[in-house]
Scaffold this active site. Structure first.
Site, PDB file in Angstrom:
ATOM      1  N   SER A 152      89.873 -27.189  -2.667  1.00 18.66           N
ATOM      2  CA  SER A 152      89.351 -25.620  -2.625  1.00 18.66           C
ATOM      3  C   SER A 152      90.375 -25.061  -1.970  1.00 18.66           C
ATOM      4  O   SER A 152      91.020 -25.638  -1.004  1.00 18.66           O
ATOM      5  CB  SER A 152      87.870 -25.299  -2.339  1.00 18.66           C
ATOM      6  OG  SER A 152      88.128 -24.131  -2.173  1.00 18.66           O
ATOM      7  N   TYR A 165      80.072 -25.681   2.897  1.00 19.76           N
ATOM      8  CA  TYR A 165      81.029 -25.562   1.798  1.00 19.76           C
ATOM      9  C   TYR A 165      82.519 -25.834   2.202  1.00 19.76           C
ATOM     10  O   TYR A 165      83.094 -27.052   1.991  1.00 19.76           O
ATOM     11  CB  TYR A 165      80.918 -24.639   0.540  1.00 19.76           C
ATOM     12  CG  TYR A 165      81.906 -24.893  -0.416  1.00 19.76           C
ATOM     13  CD1 TYR A 165      81.447 -25.639  -1.607  1.00 19.76           C
ATOM     14  CD2 TYR A 165      82.901 -24.180  -0.638  1.00 19.76           C
ATOM     15  CE1 TYR A 165      82.136 -25.708  -2.789  1.00 19.76           C
ATOM     16  CE2 TYR A 165      83.861 -24.089  -1.713  1.00 19.76           C
ATOM     17  CZ  TYR A 165      83.562 -24.965  -2.845  1.00 19.76           C
ATOM     18  OH  TYR A 165      84.299 -25.194  -3.955  1.00 19.76           O
TER      19      TYR A 165
HETATM   20  C1  BGC Z   1      84.255 -21.646  -4.756  1.00 23.07           C
HETATM   21  C2  BGC Z   1      84.107 -20.503  -5.679  1.00 23.07           C
HETATM   22  C3  BGC Z   1      85.015 -19.378  -5.192  1.00 23.07           C
HETATM   23  C4  BGC Z   1      86.596 -19.969  -4.829  1.00 23.07           C
HETATM   24  C5  BGC Z   1      87.490 -18.843  -4.100  1.00 23.07           C
HETATM   25  C6  BGC Z   1      85.803 -22.119  -4.758  1.00 23.07           C
HETATM   26  O1  BGC Z   1      85.889 -23.080  -4.044  1.00 23.07           O
HETATM   27  O2  BGC Z   1      83.342 -22.826  -5.478  1.00 23.07           O
HETATM   28  O3  BGC Z   1      82.724 -20.157  -5.661  1.00 23.07           O
HETATM   29  O4  BGC Z   1      85.088 -18.305  -6.053  1.00 23.07           O
HETATM   30  O5  BGC Z   1      86.563 -21.194  -4.147  1.00 23.07           O
HETATM   31  O6  BGC Z   1      86.723 -18.294  -2.991  1.00 23.07           O
END
Ligand code: BGC
Length: 267
Positions: A152, A165
């Site tokens: 991410s 996360y």
């Molecule tokens: C998340 C999303 C988010 C995106 C940008 C991703 O890794 O799971 O919920 O919209 O990152 O912030």
């Protein structure tokens, strides 16, 4: 006629029944890969992905696994080998969010996110490497095997209210790079894709209303939300021999989200 980019290869994609994982499974299937469609919930959605891949002329099976459970991950790789002979490409995509203000974040929420997003990546990658080494080189690719972690933008962008996360994705980043350093000499290519805001079920509230979308796009220089196909295309390229010299890198597919767009008229 152009030949398909992943012809003759087997891809195992975790969390492939929806969102980004589905986009990757379909893109790889369309490029000739046989696909193991891993899912945890919603078997009907996984069956639909399998059917679409078969209709596009390749083959696929669905397999239910909690990627955070060692015995289940080992069972999934065994099922993949039984069905298709081996695995050439692992896409470590399965992941989830359990958001909370930091002082309200429970140990259960912390553990669940770390277990699926980080430990699940470890368990699947380790099994993939064991399988690559067991079967040796194949003429279908210049690499002994390929591992793609779907991390991410939050592997580098801190994220208030989503500490578990962001910590899991930062962990994926250094796990991926450390594995890449260790396994390069074996011709196992390891990389990540770092998606930004992609229109999937994980972030529905960030794009489902025009107001939410407008706010989100303030963070995206390209001024559009990403689609699962954007990640699917990147993953196909990264898994193919066209990317044979790409190793240990995080490829940001984010419309520029990681460029600190908040500084455009500030700072
Ligand atoms: C998340 C999303 C988010 C995106 C940008 C991703 O890794 O799971 O919920 O919209 O990152 O912030």
């Amino acid at each position: 006629m152009t030949s398909k980019k992943l012809e003759g290869q087997v891809a195992l994609v975790t969390g492939a029944n929806s969102g980004i994982g589905k986009g990757i499974a379909l893109a790889m299937g369309a490029e000739g890969a046989k696909v193991v469609v891993n899912f945890y919930s919603n078997p009907d959605a996984a069956a639909e992905v399998v059917a679409t891949i078969k209709a596009s002329g390749s083959d696929a099976i669905a397999h239910r696994t909690d990627v955070s459970k060692e015995d289940q991950v080992q069972g999934m790789f065994k099922a993949a080998v039984d069905a298709f002979g081996t695995v050439d490409i692992l896409v470590n995509n399965a992941g989830l969010q359990q958001d909370a203000a930091f002082d309200e974040l429970t140990l259960e929420q912390w553990n669940r996110v770390i277990n699926v997003n980080l430990t699940g990546n470890f368990l699947c990658a380790r099994e993939a490497v064991r399988e690559f080494k067991r079967r040796g080189m194949r003429p279908v690719s210049k690499a002994l095997g390929k591992i793609i972690c779907i991390s991410s933008v939050h592997e580098v962008i801190p994220w208030a209210g989503h500490v578990n996360y962001a910590a899991s994705k930062g962990g994926v980043m250094l796990m991926m790079k450390s594995i890449a350093q260790e396994l390069g000499p074996l011709k196992i290519r390891v990389n990540s894709i770092a998606p930004g805001a992609i229109r999937t079920p994980i972030n529905t509230e960030a794009w489902e209303t025009p107001e939410a979308l407008e706010k989100l796009l303030k963070l995206v220089p390209l001024k559009r939300i990403g689609e699962a196909e954007d990640i699917g295309k990147a993953a196909v390229w990264l898994a193919s021999d066209e990317a044979d010299y790409v190793h240990g890198t995080s490829m940001f597919v984010d419309g520029g989200m990681a460029l600190y767009p908040g500084f455009v008229d500030n700072g």
